[in-house]
Design an enzyme around this catalytic site. Structure first.
Site, PDB file in Angstrom:
ATOM      1  N   GLY A  84       0.820  -1.208   0.000  1.00  0.00           N
ATOM      2  CA  GLY A  84       0.000   0.000   0.000  1.00  0.00           C
ATOM      3  C   GLY A  84       0.844   1.243   0.000  1.00  0.00           C
ATOM      4  O   GLY A  84       2.056   1.190   0.242  1.00  0.00           O
ATOM      5  N   THR A 109      -0.384   4.463   5.141  1.00  0.00           N
ATOM      6  CA  THR A 109      -1.710   3.849   5.234  1.00  0.00           C
ATOM      7  C   THR A 109      -1.873   2.951   6.451  1.00  0.00           C
ATOM      8  O   THR A 109      -2.964   2.402   6.652  1.00  0.00           O
ATOM      9  CB  THR A 109      -2.001   3.033   3.964  1.00  0.00           C
ATOM     10  OG1 THR A 109      -0.908   2.135   3.719  1.00  0.00           O
ATOM     11  CG2 THR A 109      -2.181   3.946   2.770  1.00  0.00           C
ATOM     12  N   LYS A 111       0.339   0.203   7.552  1.00  0.00           N
ATOM     13  CA  LYS A 111       0.746  -1.207   7.427  1.00  0.00           C
ATOM     14  C   LYS A 111       1.458  -1.687   8.688  1.00  0.00           C
ATOM     15  O   LYS A 111       1.218  -2.803   9.165  1.00  0.00           O
ATOM     16  CB  LYS A 111       1.651  -1.363   6.207  1.00  0.00           C
ATOM     17  CG  LYS A 111       0.968  -1.008   4.885  1.00  0.00           C
ATOM     18  CD  LYS A 111       1.879  -1.227   3.712  1.00  0.00           C
ATOM     19  CE  LYS A 111       3.016  -0.240   3.672  1.00  0.00           C
ATOM     20  NZ  LYS A 111       2.568   1.129   3.423  1.00  0.00           N
ATOM     21  N   HIS A 139      -7.580  35.153 -12.730  1.00  0.00           N
ATOM     22  CA  HIS A 139      -7.208  33.756 -12.970  1.00  0.00           C
ATOM     23  C   HIS A 139      -8.061  32.794 -12.145  1.00  0.00           C
ATOM     24  O   HIS A 139      -8.636  31.829 -12.679  1.00  0.00           O
ATOM     25  CB  HIS A 139      -5.722  33.586 -12.642  1.00  0.00           C
ATOM     26  CG  HIS A 139      -5.173  32.234 -12.959  1.00  0.00           C
ATOM     27  ND1 HIS A 139      -4.405  31.984 -14.076  1.00  0.00           N
ATOM     28  CD2 HIS A 139      -5.290  31.037 -12.310  1.00  0.00           C
ATOM     29  CE1 HIS A 139      -4.064  30.713 -14.101  1.00  0.00           C
ATOM     30  NE2 HIS A 139      -4.593  30.112 -13.034  1.00  0.00           N
ATOM     31  N   GLU A 140      -8.134  33.040 -10.832  1.00  0.00           N
ATOM     32  CA  GLU A 140      -8.907  32.144  -9.973  1.00  0.00           C
ATOM     33  C   GLU A 140     -10.402  32.251 -10.237  1.00  0.00           C
ATOM     34  O   GLU A 140     -11.135  31.264 -10.096  1.00  0.00           O
ATOM     35  CB  GLU A 140      -8.607  32.438  -8.501  1.00  0.00           C
ATOM     36  CG  GLU A 140      -7.156  32.234  -8.099  1.00  0.00           C
ATOM     37  CD  GLU A 140      -6.652  30.844  -8.428  1.00  0.00           C
ATOM     38  OE1 GLU A 140      -7.461  29.875  -8.393  1.00  0.00           O
ATOM     39  OE2 GLU A 140      -5.461  30.706  -8.736  1.00  0.00           O
ATOM     40  N   HIS A 181     -11.149  29.833 -13.039  1.00  0.00           N
ATOM     41  CA  HIS A 181     -11.264  28.454 -12.555  1.00  0.00           C
ATOM     42  C   HIS A 181     -12.608  28.216 -11.878  1.00  0.00           C
ATOM     43  O   HIS A 181     -13.283  27.198 -12.122  1.00  0.00           O
ATOM     44  CB  HIS A 181     -10.142  28.170 -11.546  1.00  0.00           C
ATOM     45  CG  HIS A 181      -8.795  27.963 -12.168  1.00  0.00           C
ATOM     46  ND1 HIS A 181      -8.582  27.118 -13.225  1.00  0.00           N
ATOM     47  CD2 HIS A 181      -7.576  28.492 -11.860  1.00  0.00           C
ATOM     48  CE1 HIS A 181      -7.296  27.130 -13.553  1.00  0.00           C
ATOM     49  NE2 HIS A 181      -6.668  27.958 -12.741  1.00  0.00           N
TER      50      HIS A 181
END
Length: 646
Positions: free
Chosen positions: A232, A236, A238, A454-455, A458
């Site tokens: 993984g 995560t 393990k 610009h933003e 978006h």
């Protein structure tokens, strides 16, 4: 620069209990030797050495004077010399008739014939030796080596006593295993302490059942798992799952990293592997956990040299130890890696690592459960909803979520509070994803206007496109390398992406550049990261997803079975497995997709130019707005006489 919380994480950087009843009672550990025993031996060795030096100095020849050859001949001629001893190297020692000693050296170029005749004529007693130096001097020359050997013997004995007494590693444990033993009283982690991952826990729970009740498997003629490898992404959990297996089974837990076996000396790693399994057999049933096993388990080369030879000898010893398992020994090997494609095939065959368990990134429900674990003991504001935070953090691992909560607590302390608010966690999420907020990085007025436009592009494209994720926040405050951010939150976590979603994603990516073209008539360097991300998405649409009419349903993937998530920008360049003509078609199709997405974005913004100007003005005034402000800019009419932004 747009950043969809879903798309960014997927498209840019990712993707106490007592001993068991059948176990023997623990052996009492011997008491360590007193400190004076460790000091006495070197003092004795040094004292003996000093005594020998003094004896040699006191028992040597008497003091003598050094004479030149001319003075020696003159003294012999005058009849003052009683006896001489001539060494094989031409050295001369002698005594006078009146007492006293002298030394000299014969010139080898002149020979000793005339000097010998002179000695016979004066009736001087002559002796000869084969070489220079006395027996004491010879013994003295070996004294340093004797002292060094004695000190090394003492160090080895001291290191062995220290290891027996439970101390640290010493010179005598160079080939011993560096595994950290956590006895059954210590691993208190249980499956209940691991949030989420119900499927993974169910799969590894058979290991617990085998270690607790091996007779059930023997009665059915079944063999318990010998090895389980957990695969993984980093963070995560393990290692946490491995500790939970040992805690749930209440058995000793040996934890070691793959790099602990590798040394510059050939054979040391194999020796440590043998020692590790020998210690585990003494405490069986037990669990051996090897973290980052790819450090020693990578594919073996045809002609090993240098450090590779040591690593491959270590791998061969590990394979031999796992083959030599007694089915009734009760030893299970757990391993973890995030690079399964690099492991040797002999390591993954049945009989060694029988199972491969995938530990993926947590989904939305699992992220909420993980957040509930990490916020224990912390003061949270009433308005915080862990489900909302989980929805806003797609692609976050357990380690990322722990860091998110910790950064939120640090932000609250920085403001002199002990209660964590939703704003703290929101700022922490921006810190994790974008970097530190640069409050001192003040933009020029024209730069603020350009970033706002610009933003706004978006945000409007994300709202106007049918398949795009809704906008959560838009800001023009610089953070990290980004001068502004448009955040999108998915309504549901996707595992499959349609062609329409990908085309809308390209349009949103290019919305910032399209807004600059509509308002200012030219682009800027602020769209560099957007172009890179959009290009990667278009390449995968053409090469891997078969979404190009020119190439058809053909996939030219990089051949990696564990391919990166959609839109990974940080992947290394692939090796083209096709002709140059096919590459030209791919380039043309990628360019066509990007141009089509840009034209679509430009047309949509021209049709909603008033909303674009109004949203940009609100961003310049407030610096940060939410998704409702974007909807308001599209719905509210423009007051009469209000001028355009430019």
């Amino acid at each position: 620069m747009t950043r969809s919380a879903a798309a960014t994480r997927h498209f840019t950087a990712r993707a106490k209990s007592g001993p068991p009843p059948d176990s023997p009672p623990p052996k009492p550990e011997p008491r360590p030797a007193p400190w004076w025993q460790h000091v006495l031996l070197p003092l004795v060795v040094l004292g003996i050495g000093g005594l020998v030096v003094w004896i040699v100095a006191a028992g040597g020849p008497p003091a003598s004077t050094s004479l030149s050859y001319s003075d020696l001949v003159a003294n012999v001629t005058a009849g003052k010399v009683a006896s001489v001893t001539i060494g094989g190297d031409g050295s001369v020692t002698g005594t006078y008739k009146t007492g006293g000693a002298f030394t000299s050296q014969l010139p080898t170029a002149l020979g000793t014939g005339q000097f010998g005749q002179l000695l016979q004529a004066r009736h001087v007693r002559v002796e000869a030796t084969a070489g220079g130096g006395s027996t004491w001097i010879t013994i003295l020359s070996f004294l340093p080596f004797m002292v060094i050997i004695g000190l090394m013997w003492w160090a080895a004995r001291a290191a062995g006593r220290t290891m027996t007494a439970g101390g640290g590693l010493g010179a005598g444990t160079f080939g011993r295993s560096k595994a950290k033993l956590i006895d059954a009283q210590r691993p208190r982690t249980r499956f209940a302490d691991v949030a989420g991952y119900d499927g993974v826990k169910q799969e590894v729970s058979e290991i617990v059942d085998f270690l607790r009740q091996p007779e059930r498997y023997a009665a059915a003629g079944a063999r318990g798992p010998r090895g389980v490898i957990m695969v993984g992404p980093p963070g995560t959990g393990k290692t946490l799952l491995a500790r939970a297996v040992a805690g749930q089974a209440e058995v000793p837990f040996f934890s070691v990293t793959g790099s602990a076996f590798v040394e510059m000396f050939v054979g040391v790693g194999a020796s440590r592997v043998r020692d590790l399994f020998e210690e585990a057999r003494k405490r069986a049933p037990a669990i051996i956990f090897i973290d980052e096993i790819d450090a020693i388990g990578s594919r073996r080369s045809v002609q090993p040299t240098g450090g590779h030879e040591e690593r491959e000898q270590t791998l061969n010893q590990l394979l031999a130890e796992m083959d030599g398992f007694d089915e009734r020994s009760g030893i299970v090997v757990l391993a973890a890696t995030n690079r399964p494609e690099t492991l040797d095939a002999a390591l993954l065959r049945p009989g060694r690592f029988d199972r491969q368990v995938t530990v993926p990134l947590p989904n939305q429900a699992e992220r909420a459960a993980i957040l509930a674990v990490h916020v224990k003991g912390k003061h949270l504001a009433p308005e915080i909803e862990l489900g909302t935070i989980a929805r806003a953090t797609p692609g976050f691992s357990g380690a990322d979520l722990a860091n998110l909560v910790n950064e939120g607590a640090i932000n609250a302390v920085r403001d002199g509070r002990t209660t964590i608010t939703a704003a703290d966690l929101d700022a922490a999420r921006d810190r994790v994803l974008l970097g530190r907020r640069e409050t001192s990085n003040a933009l020029l007025p024209e730069e603020r206007r350009a970033v706002a436009v610009h933003e706004s592009g978006h945000a409007l494209l994300a709202t106007l496109c049918e398949h795009a994720d809704p906008v959560a926040k838009v800001t023009i405050l610089p953070a990290g390398v980004a001068l502004g951010v448009t955040e999108q939150l998915p309504e549901a976590e996707r595992h499959l992406y349609s062609e329409g979603y990908l085309h809308d994603l390209l349009a949103v990516r290019l919305g910032g550049r399209a807004a600059e073209l509509v308002v200012f008539g030219e682009g800027s360097t602020g769209a560099a990261s957007d172009l890179a991300g959009a290009t990667q998405i278009a390449i995968r649409m053409v090469r891997e997803f078969g979404l190009s009419a020119a190439l058809g349903p053909v996939g030219y993937s990089d051949g990696d079975g564990a391919a990166a998530e959609l839109g990974d920008v940080g992947v290394s360049p692939v090796r083209w497995a096709y002709s140059e003509q096919t590459q030209q078609k791919i380039d043309l199709e990628v360019s066509r997709l990007l141009r089509s997405a840009e034209e679509r974005a430009v047309q949509l913004l021209r049709d909603h130019r008033t909303a674009l100007d109004r949203l940009a003005e609100r961003l310049i005034e407030a610096e940060t707005v939410d998704g409702d402000a974007v909807l308001a800019a599209l719905a509210d009419p423009v007051p009469a006489g209000e001028k355009s932004l430019v």
